[in-house]
Design a protein around this motif. Structure first.
Motif, PDB file in Angstrom:
ATOM      1  N   THR A  49      -2.016   0.245  -0.302  1.00 15.45           N
ATOM      2  CA  THR A  49      -3.407   0.704  -0.273  1.00 15.45           C
ATOM      3  C   THR A  49      -4.037   0.407   1.085  1.00 15.45           C
ATOM      4  OG1 THR A  49      -3.582   0.299  -2.660  1.00 15.45           O
ATOM      5  CG2 THR A  49      -5.633   0.577  -1.432  1.00 15.45           C
ATOM      6  N   MET A  52      -0.942   4.737  -8.439  1.00 12.88           N
ATOM      7  CA  MET A  52      -1.706   5.731  -7.694  1.00 12.88           C
ATOM      8  C   MET A  52      -2.105   6.926  -8.552  1.00 12.88           C
ATOM      9  SD  MET A  52       0.526   5.575  -4.169  1.00 12.88           S
ATOM     10  CE  MET A  52      -0.246   7.001  -3.449  1.00 12.88           C
ATOM     11  N   ILE A  68      -3.787  11.796  -7.013  1.00 16.03           N
ATOM     12  CA  ILE A  68      -4.199  10.402  -6.987  1.00 16.03           C
ATOM     13  C   ILE A  68      -5.457  10.209  -7.832  1.00 16.03           C
ATOM     14  CG2 ILE A  68      -3.141   9.963  -4.743  1.00 16.03           C
ATOM     15  CD1 ILE A  68      -5.930  10.099  -3.490  1.00 16.03           C
ATOM     16  N   PHE A  78      -8.148   5.287  -6.522  1.00 16.91           N
ATOM     17  CA  PHE A  78      -7.271   5.160  -5.359  1.00 16.91           C
ATOM     18  C   PHE A  78      -7.811   5.986  -4.194  1.00 16.91           C
ATOM     19  CE2 PHE A  78      -3.505   5.917  -2.749  1.00 16.91           C
ATOM     20  CZ  PHE A  78      -2.996   4.630  -2.644  1.00 16.91           C
TER      21      PHE A  78
END
Length: 499
Positions: free
Chosen positions: A55, A166, A218, A222
């Motif tokens: 991330t 994700m 996603i 996220f």
């Protein structure tokens, strides 16, 4: 201009690459995370660390990107193979992931042979039961952590857990599933036979998809954390070696790859599911649909060099460490290294063997040790080349990627030891590029992975074997191959003294 992201979830770090439709690397960010090694033979990682560092890396990549994030159309993955991530019914992680280089499961490997049979296992899974694979880990947890195991609802491979975080969806794909010993490699289905003989619930196995398949977009959360568009498509991806093969153009018969990362592999394309290597090398599904590859593995390839640096030259970078290695003669002034730091896989499936320096002399300098380490790594990989050649495969050209492709001396060494033409690519980061190519193909930019490869893969240098070097290395290689057999018993005795 459209873009895709390739995520390479490795053993020591995650690397995130941004590639354009022209195949140009337009951004690159990496973030490292630690191994957890609480006991001899144990190797674990926190799945949460993968998520956190990926991330962060992806967020940094987006911040560096000068274009419109909506033009980043897709993401795909390459991931370290065999690792065990256990989830409960609420999809929560039950324990640290047990990694591919964990060797605690020798007894469980023997149990697999007793229950399934070696020949039957090779017929179905195309691979022997080794400590690094997934079922021995499942059996170990079942035996040693039974309360925890009873809570397990799914197992995932490392990159599949990252992708789940994700997207919110659970699945795996064939190239990584092939590394579990639970997949019928030829039929591309989970083997209920193997599961039942091992008393493992087939329901633990995640749904199977193709590597280029879109599994969703996603999540909003996220997207918010990274700055990506919530419409960004996510594709299943592949095992690191399968993606390395794609990112190096190993997409047809006759193509061979040398990849030196933490581990090292010699990988060769296979169009047929019917070849029989009797377990001497691995046989896996490719991330290219309905294709396969065979592969020999050196467990401590780049790991040997990083270990040496950490222990003996911690303050130096790798360029400094390797400076002057070209001035050391072939044979490292009589010093030989075997890269068995965590055991070995090809051609010796041995979790007990350990590495050695042979021929140590008071006149040796640090640079002699460095040269010996990279020669030993390359000799170990040559044992896989030798197996392929003895099977009738012609190996005269090898694509080299990873750490071994960053140094001209090491590239020439590969040409001389393998006695083959070595080709260096513009980008040595095959797995990350291969993951990006799966996203590009999945997005519909190209009609095939081969067409994508023509755009994305660019050879930049070639090293030919030098005849006199080939002859000298051939003689030294014959000495190297004797070391395993002559130190095996000694290492067995020393294993009782390891902490």
């Amino acid at each position: 201009m459209k873009y895709v992201i390739g995520v390479d979830l490795g053993t020591s770090a995650v690397k995130v690459l941004l590639l354009s439709q022209e195949g140009q690397v337009c951004g690159e960010v990496s973030a490292s995370y630690p191994l957890i090694q609480e006991k001899h033979g144990y190797s674990e990682q926190s799945p949460e660390a993968w998520v956190e560092k990926t991330t962060q890396a992806m967020g940094e990549l987006v911040r560096q990107f000068a274009g419109n994030v909506a033009d980043i159309e897709g993401i795909s993955f390459s991931g370290q193979m065999h690792g065990l991530v256990l989830l409960d019914r609420q999809k929560r992680v039950l324990r640290n992931a047990i990694l591919w280089n964990d060797t605690r499961t020798s007894r469980q490997c023997q149990q697999i042979y007793e229950r399934v049979g070696r020949e039957r296992l090779l017929e179905i899974a195309k691979n022997p039961a080794l400590e690094g694979f997934t079922p021995p880990k499942l059996l170990w947890v079942k035996e040693h952590e039974p309360e925890l195991f009873r809570q397990a609802a799914w197992f995932l491979l490392p990159k599949d857990y990252l992708r789940y975080r994700m997207t919110g969806t659970i699945e795996t794909e064939y190239s990584d599933a092939a590394g579990t010993l639970l997949l019928d490699v030829a039929e591309k289905t989970w083997s209920t036979t193997v599961c039942e003989l091992l008393d493992l619930d087939p329901g633990l196995c995640p749904p199977l998809v193709e590597s280029h398949q879109c599994v969703g977009t996603i999540t909003p959360a996220f997207a918010e954390r990274t700055g990506l568009s919530p419409a960004t498509k996510v594709f299943a991806g592949g095992a690191d070696n399968a993606c390395g093969a794609i990112g190096s153009g190993i997409l047809s018969d006759g193509k061979t790859l040398c990849s030196i990362g933490t581990s090292g592999v010699i990988l060769s394309y296979e169009a047929s599911k019917a070849r029989d290597f009797q377990g001497r090398v691995h046989y896996f599904n490719h991330a290219k649909e309905n294709a396969y590859y065979t592969m020999g593995v050196t467990l401590s390839a780049g790991h040997s060099l990083s270990w040496f640096k950490q222990v003996f030259a911690e303050q130096e970078d790798f360029d400094t460490l390797l400076s002057g290695v070209d001035q050391v003669p072939i044979g490292s002034n009589g010093l030989l290294y075997t890269p068995y730091l965590v055991g070995e896989r090809t051609p010796h499936a041995d979790a007990v063997i350990r590495g050695s320096f042979i021929g140590l002399d008071a006149a040796h300098r640090k640079i002699d040790f460095v040269r010996a380490v990279i020669e030993g790594i390359t000799f170990s990989l040559c044992e896989s080349v030798e197996i392929f050649r003895k099977s009738g495969k012609t190996i005269d050209t090898i694509i080299s990627i990873g750490g071994g492709a960053k140094n001209r001396t090491w590239l020439q060494m590969q040409a001389d030891i393998f006695n083959a033409r070595i080709v260096k690519l513009a980008s040595e980061q095959g797995p990350g590029v291969g993951a990006a190519m799966l996203a590009a193909y999945g997005c519909g930019w190209f009609s095939s992975l081969e067409e994508c490869a023509e755009r994305f893969i660019q050879p930049v240098a070639t090293h030919q074997p030098i005849k006199e070097n080939v002859e000298r290395y051939h003689n030294l290689y014959s000495v190297y191959k004797r070391v395993y057999h002559q130190t095996r018993e000694i290492n067995g005795a020393l294993s009782a003294f390891r902490g």
